[in-house]
Design a protein around this motif. Structure first.
Motif, PDB file in Angstrom:
ATOM      1  N   ALA A 151       0.826  -1.210   0.000  1.00  0.00           N
ATOM      2  CA  ALA A 151       0.000   0.000   0.000  1.00  0.00           C
ATOM      3  C   ALA A 151       0.859   1.259   0.000  1.00  0.00           C
ATOM      4  O   ALA A 151       0.567   2.228  -0.713  1.00  0.00           O
ATOM      5  N   LEU A 152       1.929   1.252   0.783  1.00  0.00           N
ATOM      6  CA  LEU A 152       2.810   2.423   0.842  1.00  0.00           C
ATOM      7  C   LEU A 152       3.492   2.669  -0.500  1.00  0.00           C
ATOM      8  O   LEU A 152       3.608   3.817  -0.952  1.00  0.00           O
ATOM      9  N   THR A 153       3.957   1.606  -1.139  1.00  0.00           N
ATOM     10  CA  THR A 153       4.609   1.762  -2.443  1.00  0.00           C
ATOM     11  C   THR A 153       3.623   2.271  -3.483  1.00  0.00           C
ATOM     12  O   THR A 153       3.940   3.166  -4.275  1.00  0.00           O
ATOM     13  N   ALA A 154       2.418   1.714  -3.485  1.00  0.00           N
ATOM     14  CA  ALA A 154       1.403   2.157  -4.440  1.00  0.00           C
ATOM     15  C   ALA A 154       1.051   3.630  -4.215  1.00  0.00           C
ATOM     16  O   ALA A 154       0.881   4.395  -5.178  1.00  0.00           O
ATOM     17  N   GLU A 155       0.946   4.022  -2.963  1.00  0.00           N
ATOM     18  CA  GLU A 155       0.633   5.420  -2.652  1.00  0.00           C
ATOM     19  C   GLU A 155       1.757   6.349  -3.114  1.00  0.00           C
ATOM     20  O   GLU A 155       1.500   7.443  -3.646  1.00  0.00           O
ATOM     21  N   ALA A 156       3.010   5.925  -2.906  1.00  0.00           N
ATOM     22  CA  ALA A 156       4.144   6.741  -3.352  1.00  0.00           C
ATOM     23  C   ALA A 156       4.139   6.897  -4.869  1.00  0.00           C
ATOM     24  O   ALA A 156       4.460   7.975  -5.390  1.00  0.00           O
ATOM     25  N   LEU A 157       3.774   5.863  -5.596  1.00  0.00           N
ATOM     26  CA  LEU A 157       3.706   5.960  -7.058  1.00  0.00           C
ATOM     27  C   LEU A 157       2.601   6.916  -7.497  1.00  0.00           C
ATOM     28  O   LEU A 157       2.802   7.744  -8.393  1.00  0.00           O
ATOM     29  N   ARG A 158       1.440   6.806  -6.868  1.00  0.00           N
ATOM     30  CA  ARG A 158       0.341   7.700  -7.230  1.00  0.00           C
ATOM     31  C   ARG A 158       0.709   9.152  -6.956  1.00  0.00           C
ATOM     32  O   ARG A 158       0.375  10.050  -7.741  1.00  0.00           O
ATOM     33  N   ALA A 159       1.403   9.395  -5.842  1.00  0.00           N
ATOM     34  CA  ALA A 159       1.796  10.761  -5.501  1.00  0.00           C
ATOM     35  C   ALA A 159       2.735  11.343  -6.541  1.00  0.00           C
ATOM     36  O   ALA A 159       2.795  12.577  -6.724  1.00  0.00           O
ATOM     37  N   ASP A 186      -6.331  -9.598  -0.995  1.00  0.00           N
ATOM     38  CA  ASP A 186      -6.153  -8.250  -0.450  1.00  0.00           C
ATOM     39  C   ASP A 186      -5.110  -7.416  -1.187  1.00  0.00           C
ATOM     40  O   ASP A 186      -5.200  -6.182  -1.213  1.00  0.00           O
ATOM     41  N   LEU A 187      -4.101  -8.054  -1.788  1.00  0.00           N
ATOM     42  CA  LEU A 187      -3.041  -7.300  -2.458  1.00  0.00           C
ATOM     43  C   LEU A 187      -3.570  -6.365  -3.546  1.00  0.00           C
ATOM     44  O   LEU A 187      -3.202  -5.180  -3.578  1.00  0.00           O
ATOM     45  N   PRO A 188      -4.414  -6.833  -4.458  1.00  0.00           N
ATOM     46  CA  PRO A 188      -4.904  -5.896  -5.476  1.00  0.00           C
ATOM     47  C   PRO A 188      -5.787  -4.793  -4.910  1.00  0.00           C
ATOM     48  O   PRO A 188      -5.871  -3.705  -5.482  1.00  0.00           O
ATOM     49  N   VAL A 189      -6.415  -5.052  -3.778  1.00  0.00           N
ATOM     50  CA  VAL A 189      -7.260  -4.030  -3.153  1.00  0.00           C
ATOM     51  C   VAL A 189      -6.394  -2.902  -2.601  1.00  0.00           C
ATOM     52  O   VAL A 189      -6.639  -1.718  -2.877  1.00  0.00           O
ATOM     53  N   VAL A 190      -5.352  -3.250  -1.839  1.00  0.00           N
ATOM     54  CA  VAL A 190      -4.524  -2.199  -1.241  1.00  0.00           C
ATOM     55  C   VAL A 190      -3.637  -1.513  -2.286  1.00  0.00           C
ATOM     56  O   VAL A 190      -3.294  -0.334  -2.141  1.00  0.00           O
ATOM     57  N   ALA A 191      -3.276  -2.239  -3.342  1.00  0.00           N
ATOM     58  CA  ALA A 191      -2.452  -1.657  -4.390  1.00  0.00           C
ATOM     59  C   ALA A 191      -3.270  -0.827  -5.370  1.00  0.00           C
ATOM     60  O   ALA A 191      -2.731   0.025  -6.074  1.00  0.00           O
TER      61      ALA A 191
END
Length: 239
Positions: A151-159, A186-191
């Motif tokens: 989730a943190l990595t996905a959020e950093a990419l979106r930012a 759960d992985l695709p949900v948080v990502a």
């Protein structure tokens, strides 16, 4: 997609083996493939690096390593300790673009996680992906704790306005526990991105011929594979 950036939720999650799997599937689909390792740390002299391992497993790919540093540390720190010039995001993007002019697919494998520092200026793999306009594939661990780092990595990419193509589990356990089984859903949900594959634990130790023959079965069709995410998650779902 000409350039695909491969990062991980951390170290030892299966990035290099996953990169080799991606290369195998693309080669089998008739595409020419190059693998770029911007900064190889923890190796010296003629020791084999990650790009060499991809060649060993996948076969006919062009492998390029821009720099190597002996200490197994973040690239910026390893370069500083070695008294060598670091390799930054701009050098990485330029090298990938050059390879993309001569290959159908360029796989850029980072070191560690997404925001590991390349140089003293703080440039990262995410910066290189943004410069290239390239999507990122995230290699994640299977078990407990992976949802947070994913989730943190996905959020950093979106930012940073970088596209997350999807998530691949880099080492699916021979005997998955409850957390690993639940994480498939759960992985695709948080990502907020699809699950695109699962590489078996220990696949890097396979004979290369066996590895190449099986690789496509570990990736979804979006990555030139035949892996069926619905069937796999259904078979692995906890009772």
């Amino acid at each position: 997609m000409t350039v695909l950036v491969v990062t991980g939720t951390g170290t030892e999650v299966g990035k290099t083996v996953t990169t080799a799997v991606l290369a195998c599937a693309a080669l089998a689909a008739g595409r020419s493939v190059a693998v770029l390792k911007p900064a190889q740390t923890g190796v010296t002299g003629d020791e084999r690096g990650d790009a060499d391992e991809v060649v060993r497993l996948a076969g006919g790919v062009t492998a390029v390593e821009l720099a190597r540093f002996p200490d197994p540390l973040a690239p910026a720190t390893a370069a500083h300790r070695a008294g060598l010039a670091p390799v930054g995001a701009r050098e990485t993007a330029d090298a990938a673009a050059k390879l993309a002019a001569e290959h159908d697919l360029v796989l850029v494998e980072g070191a560690g996680g997404l925001l590991v520092r390349f140089d003293g200026a703080g440039s990262t793999l995410a910066d290189a992906a943004r410069m290239l306009g390239a999507p990122v594939l995230l290699v994640a661990a299977a078990g407990l704790g992976t949802l947070n780092t994913t989730a943190l990595t996905a959020e950093a990419l979106r930012a940073r306005e970088v596209d997350l193509l999807g998530v691949v589990v880099g080492s699916w356990p021979r005997e998955p526990d409850l957390a690993a089984r639940c994480n498939l859903a759960d992985l695709p949900v948080v990502a907020k991105a699809p699950l695109l594959g699962a590489v078996p634990e220990g696949a890097g130790a396979y004979d290369p011929a066996v590895f190449r023959a099986a690789a496509a079965g570990w990736l979804a069709p979006a990555l030139h594979g035949t892996w069926d995410v619905a069937r796999f998650t259904g078979e692995q779902a906890p009772v």
